[in-house]
Enzyme design. Structure first.
Site: not given
Length: 333
Positions: A261, A263, A289, A292
Site C-alpha cells: 500500500h 502508506e 487499512c 498500514c
C-alpha cells in the site's frame, strides 16, 4: 486566474486580450474553435459563417460546447484570457472552473462602429445600418442554441467601459486583475500536501485502485509512497499481482494481494533511506487499512490526514484513536 471576455463587436475585447497576453496570460478564444470548424467545412471565414457554425455546434452538442472544448486546453498552473464568450451556457461552463472571472467590455454603438471601420476587416459591416442589424442578430434569438449575447453580458462579474484613452482603459483592466489576484486563495498546507499525494498516486502500478501517501515533517516532504508490487517484482499493471489482475471483488482475498500500500511504501522507503519519521504527519489519498494503521502507529507518526474513506477503515479509525494518533479527513475539490 482565468479572465473571460464578453462584449459587443468593437468594444475592445481584443485590446484586453493583447494587453494580458503581453503580461504572461495564455490566450484562448471560443472563436478559434469556430474558425477551425468553418475551415473543416471548406467555407470562407466570414462573420456570418462563424455565427452559423457556432449556432449549429451548440444545437448539436449543447450550448456550452465551445467552452467545454476550450477548457480541455487549460492547465492549473497558468493564467489565461479567454475571448469571444457569447452564450450564457458558455459563461456558466467556464464559471464552473475555479478562478474564472467574466469581464463585459462596453462602448457606445457609434464608437464601436468607428473602430470596426478602422480595422478594415473584409467581413465587417460597411454601414452603420448593417452594423446595427448584425448586432441585433447576435444579441438574442428565440432559438436557445443560437447566440444570446444580451443574456451573457448579464453574467459578467465586472463591466468595464472603454470610451476614453487606451492608457485609461489599460489602467482599469490592471486594477481589476490585481484585485482578482489579491483575493485569490492559495491552497492551505493540508490541501497542498494532499494535492501532491494525488499526483504521486499517478505513479501507482496497481490495476485496481491508485493510492499514495506523503510523509511530512516541519512542512517538508521527507518520504512518498504509492501502491504496487514490491521492489524487483513485475508491476501489477504488467500482470505481477494475480489477485488484482483477476479483478477480484473488493474486500476479498486480501491475503493473496502482492501489492504494497501507499502508506506502507512511504514508511518502508523512510527506513530504506534511514529517514526519521517520528512525530511526522502522513497525508494519504485514502484512510489507511488495518495493516498500514499498525505501521503508522508503531513508526511514531503522530497524525493521519486523508482525502477519501477506505471501504474497510472503521477498525483502523478506532485503533488510531486508541493509540493517540490524530486522524482527519480533508476533502479536496
Amino acid at each position: 486566474m482565468i479572465i473571460g471576455l464578453t462584449g459587443k463587436n468593437g468594444s475592445g475585447k481584443g485590446e484586453v486580450a493583447r494587453f494580458l497576453k503581453e503580461r504572461g496570460f495564455e490566450y484562448l478564444s471560443l472563436s478559434d474553435v469556430l474558425r477551425e470548424e468553418v475551415k473543416r467545412r471548406g467555407k470562407s471565414l466570414t462573420r456570418a459563417q462563424l455565427i452559423l457554425a457556432g449556432n449549429e455546434l451548440r444545437k448539436k452538442f449543447g450550448p456550452d460546447i465551445l467552452a467545454k472544448r476550450v477548457l480541455e486546453h487549460i492547465d492549473t498552473d497558468k493564467n489565461y484570457v479567454i475571448d469571444s464568450i457569447r452564450h450564457p451556457s458558455e459563461a456558466k461552463a467556464l464559471k464552473s472552473r475555479n478562478g474564472f472571472v467574466l469581464l463585459n467590455i462596453t462602448a457606445s454603438p457609434r464608437i464601436r462602429f468607428e473602430r470596426l471601420k478602422k480595422r478594415r476587416r473584409e467581413s465587417d459591416p460597411k454601414t452603420f445600418r448593417e452594423f446595427v442589424k448584425l448586432e441585433q442578430t447576435e444579441a438574442k434569438s428565440s432559438i436557445k442554441s443560437d447566440q444570446q449575447l444580451n443574456q451573457t453580458l448579464k453574467l459578467a462579474d465586472h463591466t468595464v467601459s472603454n470610451t476614453g484613452t487606451l492608457e485609461a482603459f489599460q489602467s482599469k483592466i490592471t486594477k481589476i486583475v490585481m484585485a482578482i489576484a489579491h483575493k485569490k486563495k492559495r491552497p492551505d498546507w493540508d490541501e497542498y500536501f494532499l494535492g501532491i499525494a494525488k499526483v504521486v498516486a499517478l505513479r501507482s502500478n496497481c490495476v485496481k485502485r491508485k493510492v499514495a501517501a506523503v510523509i511530512v515533517k516541519d512542512k517538508r516532504i521527507i518520504a512518498t509512497g504509492y501502491n504496487g508490487t514490491p521492489r524487483g517484482v513485475k508491476n501489477c499493471s504488467e500482470g505481477g499481482c494475480p489477485r488484482c489482475n483477476q479483478l477480484t471483488s473488493s474486500g476479498t482475498k486480501l491475503d493473496e494481494c502482492l501489492c504494497s500500500h501507499g502508506e506502507e511504501n512511504a514508511i518502508t522507503q523512510s527506513a530504506y533511506h534511514g529517514v526519521n519519521i517520528k512525530d511526522a504527519t502522513i497525508y494519504t489519498t485514502y484512510s489507511p487499512c488495518l495493516l498500514c494503521t499498525k505501521m503508522i502507529i508503531n513508526s511514531g507518526l503522530h497524525e493521519v490526514i486523508f482525502n477519501m474513506d477506505y471501504p474497510l477503515g472503521e477498525t483502523s479509525m478506532r485503533l488510531l484513536k486508541e493509540a493517540g494518533v490524530k486522524a482527519r479527513k480533508v476533502k479536496l475539490d
